[in-house]
Design a protein around this motif. Structure first.
Motif, PDB file in Angstrom:
ATOM      1  N   ILE A   1       0.843  -1.198   0.000  1.00 50.24           N
ATOM      2  CA  ILE A   1       0.000   0.000   0.000  1.00 50.24           C
ATOM      3  C   ILE A   1       0.874   1.242   0.000  1.00 50.24           C
ATOM      4  CG2 ILE A   1      -1.835   1.255   1.195  1.00 50.24           C
ATOM      5  CD1 ILE A   1      -2.618  -1.358   2.559  1.00 50.24           C
ATOM      6  N   SER A   2       1.855   1.261   0.914  1.00 47.89           N
ATOM      7  CA  SER A   2       2.638   2.477   1.037  1.00 47.89           C
ATOM      8  C   SER A   2       3.538   2.657  -0.183  1.00 47.89           C
ATOM      9  CB  SER A   2       3.418   2.477   2.351  1.00 47.89           C
ATOM     10  OG  SER A   2       4.745   2.102   2.155  1.00 47.89           O
ATOM     11  N   ALA A   3       4.057   1.534  -0.731  1.00 48.17           N
ATOM     12  CA  ALA A   3       4.890   1.657  -1.930  1.00 48.17           C
ATOM     13  C   ALA A   3       4.091   2.286  -3.069  1.00 48.17           C
ATOM     14  CB  ALA A   3       5.415   0.286  -2.343  1.00 48.17           C
ATOM     15  N   THR A   4       2.845   1.827  -3.240  1.00 52.80           N
ATOM     16  CA  THR A   4       1.997   2.383  -4.298  1.00 52.80           C
ATOM     17  C   THR A   4       1.756   3.869  -4.075  1.00 52.80           C
ATOM     18  OG1 THR A   4       0.865   0.260  -4.209  1.00 52.80           O
ATOM     19  CG2 THR A   4      -0.152   1.986  -5.556  1.00 52.80           C
ATOM     20  N   LEU A   5       1.395   4.211  -2.833  1.00 54.08           N
ATOM     21  CA  LEU A   5       1.083   5.614  -2.554  1.00 54.08           C
ATOM     22  C   LEU A   5       2.309   6.506  -2.744  1.00 54.08           C
ATOM     23  CD1 LEU A   5      -1.234   5.200   0.560  1.00 54.08           C
ATOM     24  CD2 LEU A   5      -1.894   6.092  -1.671  1.00 54.08           C
ATOM     25  N   LEU A   6       3.464   6.015  -2.296  1.00 53.62           N
ATOM     26  CA  LEU A   6       4.679   6.814  -2.484  1.00 53.62           C
ATOM     27  C   LEU A   6       4.956   6.986  -3.971  1.00 53.62           C
ATOM     28  CD1 LEU A   6       7.032   5.482   0.337  1.00 53.62           C
ATOM     29  CD2 LEU A   6       5.973   7.731   0.187  1.00 53.62           C
ATOM     30  N   GLY A   7       4.673   5.917  -4.740  1.00 56.22           N
ATOM     31  CA  GLY A   7       4.840   6.015  -6.193  1.00 56.22           C
ATOM     32  C   GLY A   7       3.952   7.102  -6.771  1.00 56.22           C
ATOM     33  N   ILE A   8       2.696   7.128  -6.330  1.00 60.13           N
ATOM     34  CA  ILE A   8       1.765   8.153  -6.809  1.00 60.13           C
ATOM     35  C   ILE A   8       2.289   9.539  -6.449  1.00 60.13           C
ATOM     36  CG2 ILE A   8      -0.549   9.122  -6.504  1.00 60.13           C
ATOM     37  CD1 ILE A   8      -1.561   6.262  -6.079  1.00 60.13           C
ATOM     38  N   ALA A   9       2.785   9.671  -5.213  1.00 61.65           N
ATOM     39  CA  ALA A   9       3.297  10.967  -4.775  1.00 61.65           C
ATOM     40  C   ALA A   9       4.452  11.410  -5.661  1.00 61.65           C
ATOM     41  CB  ALA A   9       3.731  10.899  -3.314  1.00 61.65           C
ATOM     42  N   ALA A  10       5.381  10.472  -5.923  1.00 63.69           N
ATOM     43  CA  ALA A  10       6.540  10.805  -6.752  1.00 63.69           C
ATOM     44  C   ALA A  10       6.089  11.222  -8.147  1.00 63.69           C
ATOM     45  CB  ALA A  10       7.485   9.610  -6.821  1.00 63.69           C
ATOM     46  N   LEU A  11       5.118  10.459  -8.660  1.00 67.87           N
ATOM     47  CA  LEU A  11       4.609  10.743  -9.998  1.00 67.87           C
ATOM     48  C   LEU A  11       3.983  12.138 -10.054  1.00 67.87           C
ATOM     49  CD1 LEU A  11       4.724   8.661 -12.280  1.00 67.87           C
ATOM     50  CD2 LEU A  11       2.258   8.356 -11.996  1.00 67.87           C
ATOM     51  N   ALA A  12       3.169  12.426  -9.033  1.00 63.43           N
ATOM     52  CA  ALA A  12       2.487  13.724  -9.005  1.00 63.43           C
ATOM     53  C   ALA A  12       3.487  14.862  -8.885  1.00 63.43           C
ATOM     54  CB  ALA A  12       1.492  13.777  -7.848  1.00 63.43           C
ATOM     55  N   LEU A  13       4.628  14.569  -8.238  1.00 65.65           N
ATOM     56  CA  LEU A  13       5.647  15.594  -8.066  1.00 65.65           C
ATOM     57  C   LEU A  13       6.387  15.847  -9.375  1.00 65.65           C
ATOM     58  CD1 LEU A  13       6.638  17.192  -5.596  1.00 65.65           C
ATOM     59  CD2 LEU A  13       8.470  15.532  -5.366  1.00 65.65           C
ATOM     60  N   ILE A  14       6.670  14.748 -10.091  1.00 68.31           N
ATOM     61  CA  ILE A  14       7.485  14.869 -11.301  1.00 68.31           C
ATOM     62  C   ILE A  14       6.641  15.230 -12.514  1.00 68.31           C
ATOM     63  CG2 ILE A  14       9.115  13.668 -12.803  1.00 68.31           C
ATOM     64  CD1 ILE A  14       9.592  11.786 -10.336  1.00 68.31           C
ATOM     65  N   ALA A  15       5.408  14.712 -12.554  1.00 63.35           N
ATOM     66  CA  ALA A  15       4.585  14.842 -13.755  1.00 63.35           C
ATOM     67  C   ALA A  15       4.515  16.268 -14.319  1.00 63.35           C
ATOM     68  CB  ALA A  15       3.181  14.298 -13.491  1.00 63.35           C
ATOM     69  N   PRO A  16       4.267  17.280 -13.482  1.00 65.58           N
ATOM     70  CA  PRO A  16       4.159  18.625 -14.058  1.00 65.58           C
ATOM     71  C   PRO A  16       5.408  19.040 -14.837  1.00 65.58           C
ATOM     72  CG  PRO A  16       3.484  18.634 -11.767  1.00 65.58           C
ATOM     73  CD  PRO A  16       4.041  17.288 -12.052  1.00 65.58           C
ATOM     74  N   PHE A  17       6.584  18.667 -14.275  1.00 69.03           N
ATOM     75  CA  PHE A  17       7.820  19.035 -14.965  1.00 69.03           C
ATOM     76  C   PHE A  17       7.937  18.305 -16.293  1.00 69.03           C
ATOM     77  CE2 PHE A  17       8.677  19.628 -10.441  1.00 69.03           C
ATOM     78  CZ  PHE A  17       8.992  20.971 -10.462  1.00 69.03           C
ATOM     79  N   VAL A  18       7.609  17.009 -16.260  1.00 73.61           N
ATOM     80  CA  VAL A  18       7.684  16.207 -17.479  1.00 73.61           C
ATOM     81  C   VAL A  18       6.726  16.780 -18.524  1.00 73.61           C
ATOM     82  CG1 VAL A  18       7.323  13.925 -18.471  1.00 73.61           C
ATOM     83  CG2 VAL A  18       8.337  14.152 -16.196  1.00 73.61           C
ATOM     84  N   LEU A  19       5.502  17.081 -18.082  1.00 73.71           N
ATOM     85  CA  LEU A  19       4.513  17.601 -19.015  1.00 73.71           C
ATOM     86  C   LEU A  19       4.983  18.924 -19.610  1.00 73.71           C
ATOM     87  CD1 LEU A  19       1.134  16.784 -17.261  1.00 73.71           C
ATOM     88  CD2 LEU A  19       2.149  15.687 -19.252  1.00 73.71           C
ATOM     89  N   LYS A  20       5.572  19.761 -18.731  1.00 70.41           N
ATOM     90  CA  LYS A  20       6.063  21.048 -19.206  1.00 70.41           C
ATOM     91  C   LYS A  20       7.139  20.819 -20.264  1.00 70.41           C
ATOM     92  CE  LYS A  20       5.839  24.234 -15.832  1.00 70.41           C
ATOM     93  NZ  LYS A  20       6.407  24.774 -14.593  1.00 70.41           N
ATOM     94  N   GLY A  21       8.027  19.860 -19.969  1.00 71.11           N
ATOM     95  CA  GLY A  21       9.086  19.522 -20.907  1.00 71.11           C
ATOM     96  C   GLY A  21       8.498  19.046 -22.232  1.00 71.11           C
TER      97      GLY A  21
END
Lengths: 156, 335, 499
Positions: C470-490
């Motif tokens: 559970i926590s691994a999945t949630l941490l993954g989501i958090a990381a994704l949400a953190l990085i996604a905006p930068f990736v999308l901007k790129g």
């Protein structure tokens, strides 16, 4: 960029200094704690992380203020603020000294109305008083909330 | 609308207040119409906690019982919340000195809170009146836990206190103290216990049910329905004697000489006269024996444990000494 | 279909005229107390509990449910109209709701909040009826490490409330985190930043902070700028009712809010604040009108309000199936049960089915009652904004101080309210966002406590944070949400170059 904007911003620098002081106080306070639990992180871990974060943010705020890149704003009307804060302080004093909820409310109401430009202090005091009595009857008497009691409230 | 209102409120205590208030508002005349059938003058009970908690419920139940038994002309409950009751006791000692009409609800939690919060005002400064209720603590494990008896738990904690994780209420509270006393009685270092405090009983119980910790320690009432549903097993209760309906030994029976309960009682301000003290004690005794109070105990699932006079004085002192010792050994109070 | 039949039987009990009256009275009383700033549904229920004492169990529970919903809706009303959230869970509502009210769209804001609550309540009631036993099995599997991971997800979304400067947003957030440190450390019982004052040992009351920053701070700010930029408030601009476009923009946030609120509310340590903020952040990301956020976007009211209501129904899952009171309100409900000698828990459904289903049904009825009662009142509520400004703000301050002192009877609390008011004024004046402070004080202490519990159980081994699926999945989501905006901007930049 206009030349005025590059002047260091004193308010911004004061804010940065304030943040640095808060960071230092938190760091100092963390040092006063005993470890408590022998396992895992102690009670001082989170304060230290937050203190470091605040220190870094103090630097960042300072850098921005130094370059003067702050949003433009006009000075506020200090008089209005003094009236409202004065009203709140009066409220606290009256309740603290046992004067009760209704008179305290009347004064806060009148002071706030004054801050917003009303010039009818006696009339506003009267309105505030009526609101106070009404609120007291509704919330304290009818709905059994406990509100600060003074001589007047004991009469009701 | 008034017909509707009277139907809804006809049987509630608020209705009288409602109509009194409305009546007053309409007549705009000050009151002075309270009935004067006086037993004792106006009594004030302070609950040193926010509305809704255990002490508040105790204070309000006392109010109900005293009024029902007609022991005082009026009873007013005030809440002075905060810091495990230490703000309330400070107010009682400083603000109500010599007031023979004032009581304050308190309990074992306050003994610990005063010590851990280094409160300037202590229970030595108040006038003890009575202990009213108590609840036994229980040690519970999930139904599928390998631990079958409390002796096995004691052995495990002696072997390695770090590996035995406890879930319970706030740090320094009765659950924590009971766990530390247990470790000590089992021959382990109480400073080494791995006690995980949770906010409120619910979260701790969830951690036990989910198998996140070795054992849970809390008031028996918290575990009761889970035990009946077969999801938890009670290893032991901490009361002096067995609890009816609970299939678990006391700690003393299991060879660990220890008993602790979470009790609640009332105290009065300092500086009251012997007569005032006797009057308050008499009032509380009468209340505790009244049918109204007995009903409340049944309703709330509290166990009556009336203790007054010198016995309660001595009890309070003992609890204070024992708690100070154990909190020092856990490291919550600096020696 | 057995459960459904039981729910229907419960409904038939609840809709007796007698019980409907109790529901109505409860909603009225609850709203009356709930509009006081700082008094949320839990305290409302606590204060009004004695009212229900002498009724029969069914009637009492129904009144209870009414008080509860009334209290919750009262908090949202003040959040929208006078920027004063009644409790921390209606904070997110205040962000956009009050902007809407000031732009003359208070009517649609109140309507979307009431209808959204109703939609969320309906779905959550169905969820409670059919999923409670399954959901609770999953919920108790959530360990401290999983909660910590959930907090990480929530933290990532805070940036949605930052405004245009990340430095100033983070500064606000860290001030909130610092305030969250004040008081007794939950895990060791030691006072942090207490400075020897017993009043500080319980920490900073979140509602006092929110009311100070939002209501008092705003009064000071508006008063001080009266001469420079007089505020124009129009009570009604355009329709009082939701337009077709409002409906179109509201329904998806309602549903998304519900699906965030219900499961998180069902977690024993989930709460209502996290889903409301998650909902706010998600709506801001998904909105077709992101430029309206911060100026009064209806999605930002619809989503969080639905999430708030759904999480309230969610807390009934552990309460009814396990007997776990996971929120202050649930604890009060438990007290309500206990006065009839009932113990919620695994056996409640078996032992007293008519009562349980009666309660679930009455919660639903209370929800309907709220809608029926409040929609016609929307017009009256928004007229409050037509009160002349001096009296309006004077009234707001009177209510703010009254709510604060009634919730915690201490002069110290009023002093803190004043200090936070000044802080709110300074933050507005120097353009620091307000919301992150409150988010920080809510999330910070929970995240810290759960992380320390997890590490204490694992004896200090940090691997525990990623070993749980559970926590691994949630941490993954958090990381994704953190990085996604930068990736999308790129990607955007990349695409722009392609064109």
């Amino acid at each position: 960029m206009n030349p005025k904007a590059t002047k260091p911003d004193t308010a911004g620098i004061a804010i940065a200094a304030g943040l640095a002081v808060i960071a230092a106080v938190i760091w100092w306070d963390a040092g006063q704690l005993a470890q408590g639990s022998p396992y895992g992180l102690g009670p001082d871990a989170a304060p230290r992380v937050i203190a470091v974060g605040l220190a870094v943010l103090a630097l960042a705020n300072f850098a921005i203020a130094w370059r003067g890149r702050l949003p433009h704003r006009e000075a506020g009307d200090l008089g209005a603020i003094v009236w409202i804060i004065g009203g709140l302080v009066a409220l606290i004093a009256i309740i603290g000294l046992g004067g009760g909820f209704i008179p305290a409310t009347a004064i806060l109401f009148a002071a706030t109305a004054r801050a917003f430009g009303r010039r009818a202090l006696p009339a506003d005091l009267a309105i505030g008083f009526v609101i106070g009595v009404g609120a007291y009857l509704l919330f304290a008497k009818l709905l059994t909330l406990s509100l600060p009691m003074g001589p007047l409230e004991r009469l009701i | 609308m008034s017909r509707i209102a009277s139907r809804i409120f006809s049987e509630t205590p608020v209705s009288r207040r409602l109509f009194t208030a409305l009546g007053l508002a309409l007549l705009a005349a000050p009151a002075g119409l309270s009935p004067a059938a006086a037993q004792m003058s106006d009594l004030k009970i302070m609950a040193p906690a926010a509305p809704g908690g255990g002490w508040d419920q105790t204070a309000r139940s006392m109010q109900q019982a005293i009024v029902a038994a007609n022991l005082a002309r009026s009873v007013q409950v005030t809440n002075v919340g905060g810091a495990g009751g230490t703000i309330g006791i400070a107010q009682l000692v400083n603000g109500a000195k010599g007031d023979g009409n004032q009581l304050m609800v308190m309990g074992y939690v306050m003994v610990g809170a005063i010590l851990t919060n280094k409160a300037p005002v202590t229970l030595e400064q108040v006038t003890p009146i009575a202990r009213l209720t108590e609840e036994t603590e229980a040690i519970a494990v999930p139904a599928n836990s390998p631990l079958k008896t409390v002796q096995e738990l004691a052995d495990a904690i002696k072997a390695n206190p770090a590996k035995v994780t406890w879930a319970g209420g706030s740090a320094g509270g009765v659950d924590h103290i009971a766990a530390a006393l247990f470790a000590k009685a089992a021959g382990a270092d109480p400073a080494k216990i791995n006690y995980i405090p949770f906010a409120g009983g619910g979260e701790a119980l969830a951690a036990v049910l989910g198998g996140k910790v070795t054992a849970g320690i809390s008031g028996y009432g918290e575990f009761d329905s889970q035990v009946k549903a077969g999801k938890l097993r009670i290893l032991a209760v901490t009361a002096k004697t067995r609890v009816p309906g609970v299939d678990a030994p006391t700690l003393t029976e299991a060879g660990l000489p220890l008993s602790i309960t979470n009790w609640r009682g009332v105290v009065a301000p300092p500086g009251i006269t012997a007569e005032q003290r006797a009057a308050l004690t008499g009032l509380v005794e009468k209340m505790a024996q009244s049918p109204a109070w007995q009903d409340i105990l049944k309703q709330k699932g509290w166990d009556g444990a009336l203790m007054t006079g010198p016995a309660f004085d001595a009890f309070l002192k003992e609890e204070n000494v024992r708690t100070t010792d154990i909190l020092k050994s856990v490291g919550l109070v600096k020696p | 279909m057995d459960t459904f039949a039981q729910l229907l039987a419960g409904l038939s009990i609840a809709v007796s005229p007698h019980n409907l009256l109790f529901a109505l009275a409860g909603v009225l009383l609850g709203t009356a107390v709930g509009v006081l700033p700082g008094i949320g549904p839990a305290l409302t229920v606590a204060l009004l509990l004695p009212v229900t004492y002498k009724l029969d169990p069914a009637g009492s529970l129904i009144m209870f449910a009414g008080i509860y919903y009334g209290g919750m809706y009262g908090g949202s009303t003040t959040a929208i109209l006078i920027n004063t959230p009644g409790e921390s869970a209606s904070m997110a509502t205040a962000l956009e709701g009050n902007k809407m009210a000031k732009a003359g769209r208070g009517g649609p804001a109140l309507a979307t909040s009431a209808i959204g609550s109703f939609v969320a309540g309906t779905i959550a009631t169905l969820g409670l009826t059919f999923l409670a036993p399954t959901l609770v099995e999953i919920a108790v599997q959530f360990g401290p490490e999983d909660y910590f991971a959930l907090m990480c997800v929530a933290f990532v979304t805070v940036s949605a409330t930052f405004g245009d400067s990340p430095v100033r947003g983070l500064t606000s957030l860290f001030i909130g985190l610092a305030l969250g440190l004040v008081g007794i450390d939950k895990l060791t019982g030691q006072a942090r930043l207490g400075f020897g004052m017993p009043e500080l040992l319980d920490g900073v009351e979140i509602t006092t902070l929110a009311v100070g920053l939002f209501a008092v701070g705003e009064a000071l700010y508006v008063a001080s700028r009266r001469h420079h930029a007089p505020e124009q408030v129009e009570p009604v601009r355009g329709s009082l009712w939701m337009s077709l476009d409002d409906w179109r923009r509201s329904w998806k946030p309602w549903l998304r809010g519900t699906f965030l609120g219900f499961p998180i509310g069902a977690l024993p340590a989930g709460g209502a604040e996290i889903p409301t903020f998650l909902s706010y952040a998600i709506e801001r990301r998904l909105s077709k009108h992101p430029e309206e956020f911060g100026k009064g976007a209806i999605e930002g009211v619809a989503g969080p309000e639905a999430a708030n209501n759904a999480s309230a129904a969610g807390t009934l899952v552990p309460l009814l199936t396990l007997g776990l009171p996971t929120s202050a309100t649930a604890a009060m409900m438990l007290a309500g049960f206990q006065q009839y000698g009932l113990n919620p828990g695994p056996l409640l459904f078996a032992d007293h089915p008519q009562l349980v289903w009666g309660l679930i049904a009455s919660l639903y009825i209370a929800n309907v009652m709220l809608l029926v009662l409040n929609l016609p009142l929307v017009g009256v509520w928004v007229r409050l904004l037509a009160i002349p400004q001096p009296w309006l703000y004077a009234g707001i301050l009177v209510f703010a101080t009254m709510g604060t002192i009634a919730a915690k009877p201490s002069v110290m609390e009023l002093a803190m309210l004043t200090v936070f008011g000044l802080m709110g004024y300074l933050m507005r004046r120097f353009d620091y966002p307000i919301a992150p402070v409150v988010v920080g004080i809510i999330l910070g202490p929970v995240a810290e406590a759960q992380l320390r519990r997890a590490l204490s159980i694992s004896l200090g081994d940090p691997m525990v944070l990623v070993e749980s699926p559970i926590s691994a999945t949630l941490l993954g989501i958090a990381a994704l949400a953190l990085i996604a905006p930068f990736v999308l901007k790129g990607l955007d930049r990349f695409r722009a170059q392609e064109d």
